[in-house]
Design a protein around this motif. Structure first.
Motif, PDB file in Angstrom:
ATOM      1  N   GLU A   1       0.838  -1.199   0.000  1.00 48.99           N
ATOM      2  CA  GLU A   1       0.000   0.000   0.000  1.00 48.99           C
ATOM      3  C   GLU A   1       0.875   1.252   0.000  1.00 48.99           C
ATOM      4  N   ALA A   2       1.928   1.266   0.824  1.00 48.91           N
ATOM      5  CA  ALA A   2       2.815   2.436   0.918  1.00 48.91           C
ATOM      6  C   ALA A   2       3.513   2.724  -0.411  1.00 48.91           C
ATOM      7  N   VAL A   3       3.918   1.657  -1.087  1.00 48.37           N
ATOM      8  CA  VAL A   3       4.570   1.856  -2.390  1.00 48.37           C
ATOM      9  C   VAL A   3       3.587   2.515  -3.358  1.00 48.37           C
ATOM     10  N   TYR A   4       2.338   2.062  -3.364  1.00 54.82           N
ATOM     11  CA  TYR A   4       1.369   2.639  -4.294  1.00 54.82           C
ATOM     12  C   TYR A   4       0.984   4.074  -3.930  1.00 54.82           C
ATOM     13  N   VAL A   5       0.885   4.362  -2.642  1.00 60.00           N
ATOM     14  CA  VAL A   5       0.618   5.750  -2.230  1.00 60.00           C
ATOM     15  C   VAL A   5       1.727   6.663  -2.767  1.00 60.00           C
ATOM     16  N   THR A   6       2.965   6.207  -2.631  1.00 62.13           N
ATOM     17  CA  THR A   6       4.112   7.002  -3.079  1.00 62.13           C
ATOM     18  C   THR A   6       4.098   7.179  -4.597  1.00 62.13           C
ATOM     19  N   LEU A   7       3.815   6.094  -5.300  1.00 61.41           N
ATOM     20  CA  LEU A   7       3.784   6.171  -6.760  1.00 61.41           C
ATOM     21  C   LEU A   7       2.690   7.111  -7.246  1.00 61.41           C
ATOM     22  N   ARG A   8       1.501   6.990  -6.629  1.00 58.27           N
ATOM     23  CA  ARG A   8       0.399   7.866  -7.037  1.00 58.27           C
ATOM     24  C   ARG A   8       0.757   9.318  -6.780  1.00 58.27           C
ATOM     25  N   GLU A   9       1.454   9.566  -5.688  1.00 56.12           N
ATOM     26  CA  GLU A   9       1.867  10.926  -5.374  1.00 56.12           C
ATOM     27  C   GLU A   9       2.834  11.464  -6.445  1.00 56.12           C
ATOM     28  N   ALA A  10       3.787  10.615  -6.830  1.00 60.17           N
ATOM     29  CA  ALA A  10       4.752  11.041  -7.853  1.00 60.17           C
ATOM     30  C   ALA A  10       4.006  11.396  -9.142  1.00 60.17           C
ATOM     31  N   GLU A  11       2.985  10.608  -9.475  1.00 59.17           N
ATOM     32  CA  GLU A  11       2.219  10.871 -10.688  1.00 59.17           C
ATOM     33  C   GLU A  11       1.398  12.137 -10.539  1.00 59.17           C
ATOM     34  N   MET A  12       0.793  12.302  -9.362  1.00 51.54           N
ATOM     35  CA  MET A  12      -0.006  13.502  -9.114  1.00 51.54           C
ATOM     36  C   MET A  12       0.879  14.741  -9.264  1.00 51.54           C
ATOM     37  N   ARG A  13       2.083  14.678  -8.703  1.00 48.71           N
ATOM     38  CA  ARG A  13       2.955  15.853  -8.758  1.00 48.71           C
ATOM     39  C   ARG A  13       3.364  16.187 -10.185  1.00 48.71           C
ATOM     40  N   SER A  14       3.433  15.176 -11.043  1.00 46.94           N
ATOM     41  CA  SER A  14       3.812  15.522 -12.411  1.00 46.94           C
ATOM     42  C   SER A  14       2.594  15.869 -13.259  1.00 46.94           C
ATOM     43  N   THR A  15       1.384  15.818 -12.686  1.00 41.09           N
ATOM     44  CA  THR A  15       0.210  16.179 -13.485  1.00 41.09           C
ATOM     45  C   THR A  15      -0.648  17.265 -12.845  1.00 41.09           C
ATOM     46  N   SER A  16      -0.284  17.710 -11.628  1.00 43.47           N
ATOM     47  CA  SER A  16      -1.146  18.671 -10.945  1.00 43.47           C
ATOM     48  C   SER A  16      -0.779  20.117 -11.301  1.00 43.47           C
ATOM     49  N   PRO A  17      -1.783  20.967 -11.489  1.00 45.86           N
ATOM     50  CA  PRO A  17      -1.509  22.348 -11.885  1.00 45.86           C
ATOM     51  C   PRO A  17      -0.879  23.181 -10.759  1.00 45.86           C
ATOM     52  N   ILE A  18      -1.205  22.849  -9.512  1.00 48.66           N
ATOM     53  CA  ILE A  18      -0.688  23.663  -8.407  1.00 48.66           C
ATOM     54  C   ILE A  18       0.124  22.787  -7.464  1.00 48.66           C
ATOM     55  N   PRO A  19       1.364  23.124  -7.217  1.00 45.89           N
ATOM     56  CA  PRO A  19       2.170  22.296  -6.320  1.00 45.89           C
ATOM     57  C   PRO A  19       1.811  22.517  -4.854  1.00 45.89           C
ATOM     58  N   THR A  20       0.635  21.982  -4.446  1.00 45.57           N
ATOM     59  CA  THR A  20       0.158  22.188  -3.075  1.00 45.57           C
ATOM     60  C   THR A  20       1.143  21.642  -2.042  1.00 45.57           C
ATOM     61  N   TRP A  21       1.902  20.634  -2.446  1.00 48.83           N
ATOM     62  CA  TRP A  21       2.825  19.999  -1.499  1.00 48.83           C
ATOM     63  C   TRP A  21       3.978  20.931  -1.113  1.00 48.83           C
ATOM     64  N   GLU A  22       4.044  22.089  -1.798  1.00 48.62           N
ATOM     65  CA  GLU A  22       5.112  23.032  -1.448  1.00 48.62           C
ATOM     66  C   GLU A  22       4.609  24.181  -0.585  1.00 48.62           C
ATOM     67  N   ILE A  23       3.287  24.243  -0.376  1.00 48.13           N
ATOM     68  CA  ILE A  23       2.736  25.325   0.431  1.00 48.13           C
ATOM     69  C   ILE A  23       3.020  25.020   1.903  1.00 48.13           C
ATOM     70  N   PRO A  24       3.754  25.935   2.596  1.00 50.17           N
ATOM     71  CA  PRO A  24       4.300  25.629   3.920  1.00 50.17           C
ATOM     72  C   PRO A  24       3.343  24.957   4.907  1.00 50.17           C
ATOM     73  N   ILE A  25       2.163  25.538   5.176  1.00 55.57           N
ATOM     74  CA  ILE A  25       1.342  24.940   6.227  1.00 55.57           C
ATOM     75  C   ILE A  25       0.554  23.756   5.693  1.00 55.57           C
ATOM     76  N   TRP A  26       0.032  23.951   4.488  1.00 53.40           N
ATOM     77  CA  TRP A  26      -0.775  22.916   3.852  1.00 53.40           C
ATOM     78  C   TRP A  26      -0.028  21.577   3.803  1.00 53.40           C
ATOM     79  N   LYS A  27       1.257  21.668   3.520  1.00 49.69           N
ATOM     80  CA  LYS A  27       1.988  20.416   3.331  1.00 49.69           C
ATOM     81  C   LYS A  27       2.073  19.614   4.627  1.00 49.69           C
ATOM     82  N   ASP A  28       1.881  20.299   5.780  1.00 55.11           N
ATOM     83  CA  ASP A  28       1.934  19.567   7.047  1.00 55.11           C
ATOM     84  C   ASP A  28       0.566  19.097   7.515  1.00 55.11           C
TER      85      ASP A  28
END
Ligand code: HEM
Length: 516
Positions: free
Chosen positions: A199-226
């Motif tokens: 499950e952890a491997v797939y969560v990570t893979l989906r995240e990598a795919e999301m990051r290469s297809t998402s319009p806004i890099p939410t994972w870089e927003i300081p508070i949101w990312k936590d």
């Protein structure tokens, strides 16, 4: 959504100190006297809403082997010309880095071999390539057979129950099981059941795919990312994978310390032939983050790609029954009842051509990403440093000028007794594993893996698109996925009738001589 390019645009605006950007702009102004690279105009809409490399193909037909694609203030160079691809990947490879790719994958691969550049890349490439020596790849054939056998058993059950199977996710599990054993001697056993680590491997893979297809890099927003539940889940998955890796490294370290094998060129521990074991025995630093980054990189690189190759191969086979029939003939005549050996694999020549041709029509990944580190000349056009470049392997592989019936799946285009097609003998019109110093380190591994799995599966089963299966459309992450899976009806093949060679058993030597 706005597609794959949007986050790249966002990312670009944050790159480097302002001076760097200014320098790049100046260089471009300085080169303004030279010929201008054709610019694709009004193309933003064209790229929205489908797998992004598909509209790049039409733009290639309109604008040629190199053109500029503008997105507001940002631009990308799209390369679809074999000579320019060869220049970037091989002849002047030192002048290019992984650019955007390294930025997107940083969270999971760190400075692993795929995103790494410069000195880190040079040192790690030299450490890792020797681990995939001939003897290792040969030993892996047993592993490919065992994993494929487990998939066959699963399909057997489905065939008996008359249950249609979603093959894309099964191929993903097959190649995850293989790469876990091959890289760090870990049995994910994901074909049998789901557990936390799978499950952890797939969560990570989906995240990598999301990051290469998402319009806004939410994972870089300081508070949101936590506080974002999604990011929390990703962080937990990464933590679990890392602690599992730490454990595997510790176990492996103890094994290495206990063994009295001398380290040499084709060093391999029969009980644990993994790449990790080789690296530790060769003196790799166990505590280093770099070792973990490289293991993660190989886990992902070797998993998604091979799974995608199998998915599209079986899709193509369902469309081309004549190719399937020929493939099954070969599997019947080459494979025995046991697991395939290296000798068998060498005889599976048509199967190999099927994989070669599947990789032509569905290259994984469909584009290679680079950034220029200095001024250069591409196809006669001067370019500055800091240019983001997509080499469209998709366009090279589908080019109607280069390939006869480019869209037809025709494994016969390469004679069985000829050389295996590769970037060298196809002069960079065919780049299934890249080319130059950054070429894939797992090309032999992956070819054998997909050949073994394909041959074993088609020997046992027929595969058809399931009645009412969703249409098979393409979407992208790092590799080409289907939008809604590959749902197939799997049926046990009736074995060709075994004609018992009765005479041989009954007739004695003396009788034989009276018969002749
Ligand atoms: C690099 C394709 C399987 C490990 C690459 C590249 C391609 C590729 C096209 C070049 C990327 C670039 O230039 O930007 C494939 C395909 C595979 C496959 C189609 C399966 C069919 C594997 C496997 C492994 C692996 C099984 C590991 C055991 C790597 C690594 C690199 C790489 C480490 C980076 C090499 C470097 O930058 O020096 N692969 N790959 N790949 N591949 Fe593979």
């Amino acid at each position: 959504g706005p597609g794959w390019i949007a986050p790249l645009v966002g990312r670009l605006s944050k790159l480097g100190p302002p001076g760097e950007l200014a320098a790049a702009l100046l260089t471009r102004v300085a080169g303004a006297g030279g010929p201008e690279i054709p610019q694709a105009v009004g193309s933003i809409n064209a790229v929205v809403g489908q797998a992004f490399f598909v509209p790049l193909y039409d733009l290639f037909l309109t604008y040629g082997g190199i053109f500029r694609l503008n997105f507001g203030p940002k631009s990308f160079l799209i390369v679809s010309d074999p000579a320019i691809a060869k220049h970037i990947l091989r002849e002047n490879s030192k002048a290019y880095s992984k650019g955007i790719l390294a930025e997107i994958l940083e969270f999971v691969m760190g400075t692993g071999l795929i995103p790494a550049d410069g000195e880190i890349w040079r040192v790690r490439r030299r450490a890792i390539v020797p681990a995939l020596h001939q003897k290792y790849v040969t030993a892996m054939i047993g592993l490919f057979g065992e994993a494929s056998q487990r998939l066959c058993e699963k399909l057997d059950k489905a065939a008996v129950d008359g249950e249609d199977m979603e093959m894309e996710s099964l191929f993903s599990r097959l190649t995850l099981d293989v790469i876990g054993k091959a890289v760090f001697n870990y049995d994910f056993d994901s074909l049998s059941y789901d557990n936390g680590i799978v499950e952890a491997v797939y969560v990570t893979l989906r995240e990598a795919e999301m990051r290469s297809t998402s319009p806004i890099p939410t994972w870089e927003i300081p508070i949101w990312k936590d506080i974002s539940p999604r990011q929390k889940k990703v962080n937990e998955a990464l933590k679990l994978i890392n602690s599992t890796l730490d454990e595997l490294i510790a176990i492996c370290k103890r094994l290495v310390e206990q063994e009295d094998l001398q380290f040499h060129e084709e060093y391999m521990n029969e009980q644990d032939p993994s790449i990790l074991h080789f690296l530790l025995a060769s003196g790799d630093d166990v505590s280093s983050k770099q070792l973990r980054d490289d293991l993660m990189t190989m886990l992902i690189a070797g998993h998604e790609t091979s799974a995608a190759v199998l998915t599209w191969t079986f899709y193509l086979l369902s469309k081309y029954p004549k190719v399937m029939a020929k493939l099954q003939d070969e599997a019947d005549s080459v494979l025995g009842d046991g697991l395939p050996t290296i000798e068998d694999v060498k005889k599976l020549k048509y199967t190999t051509r099927v994989i070669n041709e599947s990789l032509r029509l569905y290259p994984q990944p469909p584009v290679l990403i680079r950034r220029s580190l200095e001024d250069d000349i591409l196809g006669g056009y001067p370019i500055g440093r800091g240019e983001d470049i997509f080499i469209s392997v998709w366009n090279l592989h589908h080019c109607p000028k280069h390939w006869d019936d480019a869209e037809v799946f025709n494994p016969e285009r390469w004679p069985l007794d000829g050389p295996n097609p590769n970037e060298i003998n196809q002069n960079f019109s065919y780049l299934p594993f890249g080319g130059g110093p950054r070429k894939c380190v797992g090309d032999m591994f992956a070819t054998f893996e997909t050949v073994v799995a394909t041959a074993m599966l088609v020997k046992r089963f027929d595969f058809q698109m399931a009645p009412g299966a969703p249409p098979v459309d393409m979407t992208t992450g790092a590799t080409i996925h289907t939008t809604e899976g590959l749902k197939m009806t799997v049926t046990r093949r009736t074995r060709p009738p075994v004609i018992p060679n009765l005479e041989m058993k009954i007739i004695t030597d003396s009788q034989e001589s009276t018969l002749s």
